[in-house]
Design an enzyme around this catalytic site. Structure first.
Site, PDB file in Angstrom:
ATOM      1  N   GLY A 261      69.232  57.032 101.361  1.00 44.99           N
ATOM      2  CA  GLY A 261      67.864  57.530 101.485  1.00 44.99           C
ATOM      3  C   GLY A 261      67.491  58.449 100.355  1.00 44.99           C
TER       4      GLY A 261
ATOM      5  N   GLY B 173      66.599  63.371 100.351  1.00 41.58           N
ATOM      6  CA  GLY B 173      67.739  62.667  99.778  1.00 41.58           C
ATOM      7  C   GLY B 173      67.775  62.767  98.267  1.00 41.58           C
TER       8      GLY B 173
ATOM      9  N   TYR C 298      63.032  58.353 118.192  1.00 44.63           N
ATOM     10  CA  TYR C 298      63.546  59.183 117.102  1.00 44.63           C
ATOM     11  C   TYR C 298      64.375  60.342 117.654  1.00 44.63           C
ATOM     12  CZ  TYR C 298      63.387  62.171 112.902  1.00 44.63           C
ATOM     13  OH  TYR C 298      63.722  62.953 111.827  1.00 44.63           O
TER      14      TYR C 298
ATOM     15  N   GLY D 196      62.125  62.396  98.593  1.00 44.96           N
ATOM     16  CA  GLY D 196      62.254  63.455  99.576  1.00 44.96           C
ATOM     17  C   GLY D 196      63.555  64.233  99.520  1.00 44.96           C
TER      18      GLY D 196
END
Length: 265
Positions: A14, A20, A156, A18
């Site tokens: 990822g 990551g 989530y 962002g």
């Protein structure tokens, strides 16, 4: 502070944007060699263009929902950089959002397959070599939602609660091999994911994005007393610390980076 990461090999999923990508940036700045992975070749190349001046970095396309994809990607990382000492699993999606009664199996399974099983697959390929070397760091991205669930995104929340349990179990299983496993739990960070959420909120309310953020903080995240979104680098700093030799006595922990959003001990 010297994090003693010079020459270590890190794999970050990822990492095309962002938190990551910011984690990959900080690991490179600390002297690590870094492999980044995500689904999109284009976004990976954009990230590589931003990061390559900082050190040795390579990008590999992989879909964390596919075991064969993850295994093939890991083999390419080993061939290119060597066997990773560090795994950071930042890949994830918000997933299905609606009233619980309106979310079908497909929404649940997609969210769980990426957010929980993606972490399982990444850890499964990375841990054996760490155990053999008697040194490893695994950091899994959880969320405030894991312990403070919100009713409109229960898939989530459940997936991230599973990540906490996974990390705790792995820490018990492999800590004796000096493979330390921990979680980081961010809350409302300025990333492409929350950008989309706030753009949608602004459109629905007929306001600016800044006004949408302010109203979200007041109405949905009253515990975030700093009254702003977090910055990716604020999360990455905690991740890199947990990856380091400086965190050599931290195992099975969940480190919140949330401005106080979780309103319990």
């Amino acid at each position: 502070m010297d994090f003693q990461l010079d020459g270590k090999i890190a794999l970050v999923s990822g990492a095309d944007s962002g938190m990551g990508r910011e984690t990959a940036r900080m690991l490179l700045a600390e002297g690590a060699r870094v492999a980044i992975t995500d689904q999109s070749r284009q976004s990976l190349d954009e990230a590589l263009h931003e990061l390559e001046h900082l050190g040795q970095v390579a990008g590999f396309v992989a879909d964390v929902t596919k075991d064969d994809d993850v295994s093939a990607m890991y083999a390419k990382v080993e061939a290119s950089l060597g066997s990773p000492d560090i795994l950071v699993n930042a890949a994830g999606i918000t997933g299905a959002q609606a009233d619980f009664l309106d979310i079908g199996d497909d929404g649940w399974l997609e969210t769980l397959n990426i957010d929980l099983m993606g972490a399982v697959r990444m850890a499964r390929v990375a841990i054996p070599a760490m155990r053999a070397r008697k040194w490893g760091r695994v950091v899994l991205f959880a969320s405030e939602d894991a312990v403070q669930p919100y009713i409109d995104e229960l898939p989530y929340c459940a997936a991230k609660a599973g990540v906490l349990a996974l990390a705790k179990g792995l820490s018990k299983a492999y800590g004796g091999d000096n493979v330390l496993v921990n979680c980081v739990s961010p809350a409302f960070i300025a990333t492409p994911m929350t950008d989309k959420m706030m753009a949608k909120r602004a459109d629905e309310r007929g306001t600016s994005v800044d006004e949408a953020i302010a109203s979200f903080l007041d109405e949905e995240r009253p515990g975030m007393v700093l009254k702003r979104r977090g910055r990716p680098e604020e999360v990455a700093a905690m991740v890199v610390f947990l990856c380091s030799e400086r965190a050599s006595f931290i195992n099975g922990a969940n480190m919140r980076v949330d401005s106080g959003s979780v309103q319990t001990l």
